[in-house]
Enzyme design. Sequence first.
Site, PDB file in Angstrom:
ATOM      1  N   LYS A 203      57.688  87.376  12.096  1.00 27.81           N
ATOM      2  CA  LYS A 203      57.068  85.940  13.097  1.00 27.81           C
ATOM      3  C   LYS A 203      56.296  86.480  14.602  1.00 27.81           C
ATOM      4  CE  LYS A 203      58.185  81.740  15.413  1.00 27.81           C
ATOM      5  NZ  LYS A 203      58.967  81.009  15.843  1.00 27.81           N
ATOM      6  N   ARG A 213      52.896  72.848  19.991  1.00 31.73           N
ATOM      7  CA  ARG A 213      53.567  73.281  21.417  1.00 31.73           C
ATOM      8  C   ARG A 213      53.697  71.521  22.068  1.00 31.73           C
ATOM      9  NH1 ARG A 213      52.896  78.463  23.054  1.00 31.73           N
ATOM     10  NH2 ARG A 213      53.854  79.721  21.089  1.00 31.73           N
ATOM     11  N   ARG A 224      56.343  84.413  23.996  1.00 28.65           N
ATOM     12  CA  ARG A 224      57.342  84.907  22.955  1.00 28.65           C
ATOM     13  C   ARG A 224      57.089  86.629  23.255  1.00 28.65           C
ATOM     14  NH1 ARG A 224      56.760  78.920  21.066  1.00 28.65           N
ATOM     15  NH2 ARG A 224      58.961  77.806  22.195  1.00 28.65           N
ATOM     16  N   GLU A 240      62.289  94.682  10.039  1.00 29.64           N
ATOM     17  CA  GLU A 240      63.086  93.875  10.410  1.00 29.64           C
ATOM     18  C   GLU A 240      62.916  93.017   9.576  1.00 29.64           C
ATOM     19  OE1 GLU A 240      62.230  91.560  13.883  1.00 29.64           O
ATOM     20  OE2 GLU A 240      61.064  92.299  15.302  1.00 29.64           O
ATOM     21  N   LYS A 255      54.878  84.218   8.880  1.00 32.65           N
ATOM     22  CA  LYS A 255      54.201  83.227  10.541  1.00 32.65           C
ATOM     23  C   LYS A 255      53.884  83.557  11.234  1.00 32.65           C
ATOM     24  CE  LYS A 255      56.134  78.744  12.302  1.00 32.65           C
ATOM     25  NZ  LYS A 255      56.895  78.331  12.690  1.00 32.65           N
ATOM     26  N   SER A 281      50.256  75.520  13.020  1.00 31.44           N
ATOM     27  CA  SER A 281      48.664  74.128  13.484  1.00 31.44           C
ATOM     28  C   SER A 281      48.203  74.548  13.446  1.00 31.44           C
ATOM     29  CB  SER A 281      50.492  73.853  14.116  1.00 31.44           C
ATOM     30  OG  SER A 281      50.555  75.457  15.193  1.00 31.44           O
ATOM     31  N   TYR A 320      51.150  71.298   6.403  1.00 25.78           N
ATOM     32  CA  TYR A 320      51.202  70.341   6.809  1.00 25.78           C
ATOM     33  C   TYR A 320      50.725  69.066   5.707  1.00 25.78           C
ATOM     34  CZ  TYR A 320      52.996  71.749  10.882  1.00 25.78           C
ATOM     35  OH  TYR A 320      53.640  72.775  11.696  1.00 25.78           O
TER      36      TYR A 320
END
Length: 330
Positions: A203, A213, A224, A240, A255, A281, A320
């Site tokens: 990610k 957001r 982040r 990871e 992602k 998004s 979505y």
Amino acid sequence: MTTYGSFPGTRPRRLRTTPVMRRMVAETRLHPADLILPAFVREGVREPVPISAMPGVFQHTRDTLKKAAAEAVEAGVSGIMLFGVPEEDKKDAAGTAGTDPDGILQVALRDVRAEVGDELLVMSDLCLDEFTDHGHCGVLDDRGRVDNDATLERYAEMAQVQADAGAHVVGPSGMMDGQIGVVRDALDQIGREDVAILAYAVKYASAFFGPFREAVGSSLKGDRSTYQQDYANVRESMRELALDLEEGADMVMVKPAGPYLDILAKVADTVDVPVAAYQISGEYAMIEAAAEKGWIDRDRAILEALTGIKRAGARNILTYWATEAARTLR
């Protein structure tokens, strides 16, 4: 006089002559079962709230969320990933609404399980960012940094309440070191060995998260980058990924999806567990915005983007457009 052997002798176009021919020889096929619908449920609203940066996507009420879940079942979608949006005054530094058995996410999990039972995989986002007043994915130390190990304790509790609320699958998305192992232990301790973990193994700290957001009512200040991965790196992500698998991930995710198809393909070639990709998004918003301006054919662009993600190696795609695309495919 007839001339034989005219150039070219090999004509790949013969396999593109008609829609039926193209369908028959297609190497990649989208299916409704490939798709997972991310959905937002907002506490304290009586009508769905449109998300301005994501035309056609809403913050659901509890009732409209149940309807969306039922429609996903009817369309043949495999899963629904739930994100809870609490009332603003319920946010705090520890994100306690995220572990409240009566918090909006847990209530929504129970609602959807009651509505669809086992006909749809009910998945839950396991992260604190929607519930903290600072908007970060974990608790902060006295210097304002995300405290990895203190956050893991919160994730363990969150996993347990989500499982108790009916989640078939939990999706730890906060990118804390060790989160998969801690979540697996927490679930096993309460006898929930049956709950699967979809690890957000890869990610990236991406600009394409912007519209999300708004969707979750984020209170984030700053960014982040200290815990989400650097988009310039590949080895970091593969490391990871290996750690998440070692800690007990049942499925893994990349992602965002579209800007990282090279990473997705590498992950898919490496692992022997199901691989998911999240069409996020910003990816959704770009296609919708370009289509609104008449710059692209919306329906064709949606299927092309989803097919590209599947072709790169995703077994499942969070999008979505899941229900709409599934209906089209059927």
